[in-house]
Scaffold this motif. Structure first.
Motif, PDB file in Angstrom:
ATOM      1  N   VAL A 206       0.797  -1.290   0.071  1.00 55.52           N
ATOM      2  CA  VAL A 206       0.080   0.126   0.073  1.00 55.52           C
ATOM      3  C   VAL A 206       0.745   1.206   0.115  1.00 55.52           C
ATOM      4  CG1 VAL A 206      -1.801   1.208   1.279  1.00 55.52           C
ATOM      5  CG2 VAL A 206      -1.685  -1.292   1.368  1.00 55.52           C
ATOM      6  N   GLY A 207       0.567   2.135  -0.862  1.00 57.21           N
ATOM      7  CA  GLY A 207       1.417   3.225  -1.185  1.00 57.21           C
ATOM      8  C   GLY A 207       2.093   3.341  -2.412  1.00 57.21           C
ATOM      9  N   TYR A 208       2.556   2.126  -2.982  1.00 54.98           N
ATOM     10  CA  TYR A 208       3.242   1.839  -4.089  1.00 54.98           C
ATOM     11  C   TYR A 208       2.033   1.073  -5.136  1.00 54.98           C
ATOM     12  CZ  TYR A 208       7.413   2.973  -1.563  1.00 54.98           C
ATOM     13  OH  TYR A 208       8.369   3.668  -0.694  1.00 54.98           O
ATOM     14  N   LEU A 209       1.046   0.783  -4.625  1.00 56.17           N
ATOM     15  CA  LEU A 209       0.119  -0.197  -5.442  1.00 56.17           C
ATOM     16  C   LEU A 209      -0.534   0.859  -6.574  1.00 56.17           C
ATOM     17  CD1 LEU A 209      -1.695  -2.516  -2.956  1.00 56.17           C
ATOM     18  CD2 LEU A 209      -0.712  -3.117  -5.144  1.00 56.17           C
ATOM     19  N   ASP A 210      -0.567   0.400  -7.820  1.00 61.79           N
ATOM     20  CA  ASP A 210      -1.175   0.842  -8.863  1.00 61.79           C
ATOM     21  C   ASP A 210      -2.721   0.984  -8.464  1.00 61.79           C
ATOM     22  OD1 ASP A 210      -2.267   1.825 -11.567  1.00 61.79           O
ATOM     23  OD2 ASP A 210      -1.597  -0.165 -12.300  1.00 61.79           O
ATOM     24  N   PRO A 211      -3.374   2.187  -8.737  1.00 66.50           N
ATOM     25  CA  PRO A 211      -4.901   2.186  -8.394  1.00 66.50           C
ATOM     26  C   PRO A 211      -5.444   1.337  -9.413  1.00 66.50           C
ATOM     27  CG  PRO A 211      -3.818   4.512  -8.224  1.00 66.50           C
ATOM     28  CD  PRO A 211      -2.831   3.490  -8.601  1.00 66.50           C
ATOM     29  N   GLU A 212      -5.074   1.608 -10.601  1.00 65.03           N
ATOM     30  CA  GLU A 212      -5.867   0.761 -11.753  1.00 65.03           C
ATOM     31  C   GLU A 212      -5.845  -0.746 -11.589  1.00 65.03           C
ATOM     32  OE1 GLU A 212      -6.092   0.694 -16.607  1.00 65.03           O
ATOM     33  OE2 GLU A 212      -6.141   2.604 -15.424  1.00 65.03           O
ATOM     34  N   TYR A 213      -4.851  -1.362 -11.088  1.00 62.95           N
ATOM     35  CA  TYR A 213      -4.418  -2.725 -10.465  1.00 62.95           C
ATOM     36  C   TYR A 213      -5.414  -3.109  -9.390  1.00 62.95           C
ATOM     37  CZ  TYR A 213      -2.103  -6.506  -8.727  1.00 62.95           C
ATOM     38  OH  TYR A 213      -1.814  -7.975  -8.182  1.00 62.95           O
ATOM     39  N   MET A 214      -5.544  -2.092  -8.597  1.00 60.45           N
ATOM     40  CA  MET A 214      -6.499  -2.465  -7.230  1.00 60.45           C
ATOM     41  C   MET A 214      -7.918  -2.322  -7.725  1.00 60.45           C
ATOM     42  SD  MET A 214      -4.546   0.351  -4.413  1.00 60.45           S
ATOM     43  CE  MET A 214      -5.932  -0.285  -3.217  1.00 60.45           C
ATOM     44  N   ARG A 215      -8.230  -1.591  -8.621  1.00 56.21           N
ATOM     45  CA  ARG A 215      -9.691  -1.545  -9.152  1.00 56.21           C
ATOM     46  C   ARG A 215     -10.082  -2.865  -9.874  1.00 56.21           C
ATOM     47  NH1 ARG A 215      -8.494   3.548 -10.454  1.00 56.21           N
ATOM     48  NH2 ARG A 215      -8.614   3.240 -12.789  1.00 56.21           N
ATOM     49  N   SER A 216      -9.171  -3.044 -10.965  1.00 56.87           N
ATOM     50  CA  SER A 216      -9.459  -4.124 -12.043  1.00 56.87           C
ATOM     51  C   SER A 216      -8.904  -5.495 -11.580  1.00 56.87           C
ATOM     52  CB  SER A 216      -9.028  -3.599 -13.291  1.00 56.87           C
ATOM     53  OG  SER A 216      -7.594  -3.480 -13.408  1.00 56.87           O
ATOM     54  N   GLY A 217      -8.141  -5.434 -10.660  1.00 60.85           N
ATOM     55  CA  GLY A 217      -7.338  -6.953 -10.469  1.00 60.85           C
ATOM     56  C   GLY A 217      -6.442  -7.278 -11.902  1.00 60.85           C
TER      57      GLY A 217
END
Length: 354
Positions: A206-217
């Motif tokens: 967390v903090g380095y995670l790509d927001p789009e990856y978090m949303r879409s998987g």
């Protein structure tokens, strides 16, 4: 006695669980007694994590090594061990950690790496005394080296690897402060020509995670680009991603950029000691980092493009997109942080913003 006399080249085929394929490990294998002797019966502990402990040792050849012993009672530890071994045994690059050997005897799972005397990058940049020893030239060489390692993973290795957990603690420094990427327990190999793939779980820090990856998987090389951008900002500011006057590091950088005060992102010691031409170069690297953390993965640059921008100062840079939607993404991070530990690798189920 030379290392070659201690070792036999082996190609192990280990049948994994039904969800895993059979892998060929083209690396040397030590027997457990050799590792035990090299570490003086595991007397020099230099690190401990959730999945195992790391010990310093020395081979009879005189080479210093780092030995990670995994907790075999953990399913995740078992999976990380095999992932590290499977991926690193196929890779060789000056900016990746060198896996020397492994051992699976006596119910022990061990990986043997080259030893990095200057520990991890985060211990340098977040320690005031050690950080003061890092000039911009040193920092630039570290950033460029990380980018070269990522380009090898993404484009040159033939394995098309996405690391999925790039951050300063996953960058080790050798005696010359040259960077080497470590921590391939969460990494994923893609199919040839494949840019992204579905993931059944969200992994990373967390903090380095790509927001789009978090949303879409959906995992892609652009997720590594995002984490690399955050890492650049961490190196230049020498700040934690979650502790900037109540803001996240990204929020702080965005606000400085919008106010035309990007120079405030640069750590005060570096800002005071570096020459004007160096300050201009640092500001360019901040600009590139903002392009790397674009909220839209499609418009993020490739690592190859980033390296071009690093080396060609006259090459114009597009303006980073900074909008209200980005701040909304930061609120998403805050909600995730309630149940996760910022700065530590995590495993989650995909969520959807739809």
């Amino acid at each position: 006695m030379a290392v070659a006399l201690l070792l036999n080249r082996v190609f192990r085929r280990r049948k994994k669980k039904s969800t895993e394929s059979i892998s060929t490990y083209a690396v040397y294998e030590f027997d457990f007694d050799t590792i035990k002797a090299a570490t003086n019966k595991f007397s020099n502990l230099i690190g401990r994590g959730g999945f195992g402990s790391v010990y310093k040792g020395r081979l009879q050849s005189g080479q210093d090594i780092a030995v990670k012993i995994y907790f075999t009672s953990s399913i995740r530890a078992e999976r990380e061990f095999h992932n590290q071994l499977d991926i690193l045994s196929k890779l060789r690059h000056k900016n990746l950690i060198n896996l020397l050997s492994f051992c699976t005897k006596r119910d022990q799972h061990c990986l043997v790496y080259e030893f990095m005397p200057n520990s991890s990058l985060d211990r340098f940049i977040l320690d005031p005394h050690r950080a003061s020893q890092l000039s911009w030239e040193m920092c630039r060489n570290i950033v460029d080296g990380i980018a070269c390692g990522l380009r090898y993973l993404h484009e040159e290795s033939g394995s098309w690897v996405v690391h999925r957990d790039i951050k300063p603690s996953k960058i080790l420094l050798d005696s010359d402060l040259k960077p080497k990427i470590v921590g391939f327990g969460l990494a994923r190999m893609m199919q040839q020509g494949q840019n992204e793939a579905e993931s059944t779980e969200i992994v990373g820090t967390v903090g380095y995670l790509d927001p789009e990856y978090m949303r879409s998987g959906r995992v892609s090389v652009k997720s590594d680009v995002y984490a690399f951008g955050v890492t650049i900002l961490t190196i230049i500011s020498r700040r934690e991603v979650w502790s900037v006057d109540g803001d996240t590091l990204i929020e702080y950088v965005m606000r400085c950029w919008n106010r035309g005060e990007a120079i405030d992102v640069i750590h005060e010691v570096m800002r005071e000691e570096e020459r004007e031409d160096s300050i201009s170069e640092i500001l360019r690297y901040i600009h590139i980092a903002l392009l790397c953390i674009d909220e839209d993965a499609e418009t993020r640059p490739s690592i190859d493009k980033v390296l071009h921008w690093f080396s060609c100062f006259s090459s114009p840079l597009p303006e980073p997109f900074i909008g209200n939607r980005f701040l909304a993404e930061e609120e998403t991070y805050r909600s995730w942080s309630l149940s996760l530990s910022p700065g530590h690798s995590s495993l989650m189920s995909p969520i959807s913003s739809r």
